[in-house]
Design an enzyme around this catalytic site. Sequence first.
Site, PDB file in Angstrom:
ATOM      1  N   ARG A   1       0.714  -0.948   0.112  1.00  0.00           N
ATOM      2  CA  ARG A   1       0.059  -0.019   0.014  1.00  0.00           C
ATOM      3  C   ARG A   1       0.913   1.373   0.135  1.00  0.00           C
ATOM      4  O   ARG A   1       0.408   2.119  -0.617  1.00  0.00           O
ATOM      5  CB  ARG A   1      -1.187   0.031   1.185  1.00  0.00           C
ATOM      6  CG  ARG A   1      -2.144  -0.808   1.062  1.00  0.00           C
ATOM      7  CD  ARG A   1      -3.209  -0.402   2.115  1.00  0.00           C
ATOM      8  NE  ARG A   1      -4.603  -1.491   1.963  1.00  0.00           N
ATOM      9  CZ  ARG A   1      -4.591  -2.551   2.842  1.00  0.00           C
ATOM     10  NH1 ARG A   1      -3.647  -2.542   3.999  1.00  0.00           N
ATOM     11  NH2 ARG A   1      -5.550  -3.380   2.815  1.00  0.00           N
ATOM     12  N   GLY A   2       1.978   1.348   0.738  1.00  0.00           N
ATOM     13  CA  GLY A   2       2.692   2.373   0.728  1.00  0.00           C
ATOM     14  C   GLY A   2       3.322   2.692  -0.417  1.00  0.00           C
ATOM     15  O   GLY A   2       3.309   3.897  -0.784  1.00  0.00           O
TER      16      GLY A   2
END
Length: 375
Positions: free
Chosen positions: A295-296
């Site tokens: 996600r980052g």
Amino acid sequence: MSSTAIASSSSKHSTRRAVFPFTAIVGQEEMKLALLLNVIDPKIGGVMIMGDRGTGKSTTIRALADVLPEIEVVAGDPFNSHPTDLSLMGDEVKQRVESGEAVETSHKKVAMIDLPLGATEDRVCGTIDIERALSEGVKAFEPGLLAQANRGILYVDEVNLLDDHLVDVLLDSAASGWNTVEREGISIRHPARFVLVGSGNPEEGELRPQLLDRFGLHAEIRTVKDPTLRVEIVEQRSAFDQDPDSFLTSYKTQQDELQQKLISAQNLLPSVTIDHDLKIKISQVCSELDVDGLRGDIVTNRTAKALAALEGRNEVTVDDIRRVIVMALRHRLRKDPLESIDSGYKVQKVFSQVFGLADPEEAMQNGAGQPAGVR
């Protein structure tokens, strides 16, 4: 949140409650930028705003909804269905459009839905009237807050005090863009594409890391310390309270300019590119920070593109990444619920090393972590 069929948001202040103008808000640049970028690309995944009480969180979010361009909706539809985009239509409207039926449209302000702390799952997701469904053979559905928030903003104040199960429901809908309600073998789903904004005071507790990770960005705000700025904030608020119409008129040009800037950014976003080498370096930063999952990486890429679009460019620069990477990663470093969220220094340090900047403190002084807002 489509920019098609834009209607002017000129002075209708006499017919609706006056809202403090977004462009008049002093300071809190990180929060303002995080909100604007989520409006340009809702797929960033929303923003978690943590900060002291009385720092203007709610005022800023309401101001954002007010400055957004009006959207075209199918008249009388409870889901704010888009008249041409199938992914933003409820099933009933979709069937009508696919069968060639003309649908009546209207324009409305972008919805800003407040989710109260005491809300039940039925209130949030909606309910199915089983008795009517069985007796009349129709899927009788009472829409909830997620239906009202479609193509708008869903604001949860003190989200860190909300039941974890409800937070899960909100995050699932925000991520998928759909809300599904199932009861007694009957299933109904509707579009729920909204910008999720959560706010809270860290003194009252943090969200679990697993939930926090699913917010796209994390903005930190602090009480302004500079006496001059504090006086400016007080004077702005006093002027607005004394004569809202005159105050709004004085900021109308800036509000219109910001609205047009957002529309242009939404239109430009699909053509914004990011160099492959920069993507590699973003992922290297995430890897060296031991960020769980991807996600980052995804959010940093999306947010940097949205920033480039906001500033009218179609190519992401290293400076774009530097200005958003702290917001995209700081809340993903916390593995233990008892840990505090990194202020950003750790992210900046690794970013500076990977991107070949000499010193993270020098990078901070040059503007990293202090995003340029819109004033």
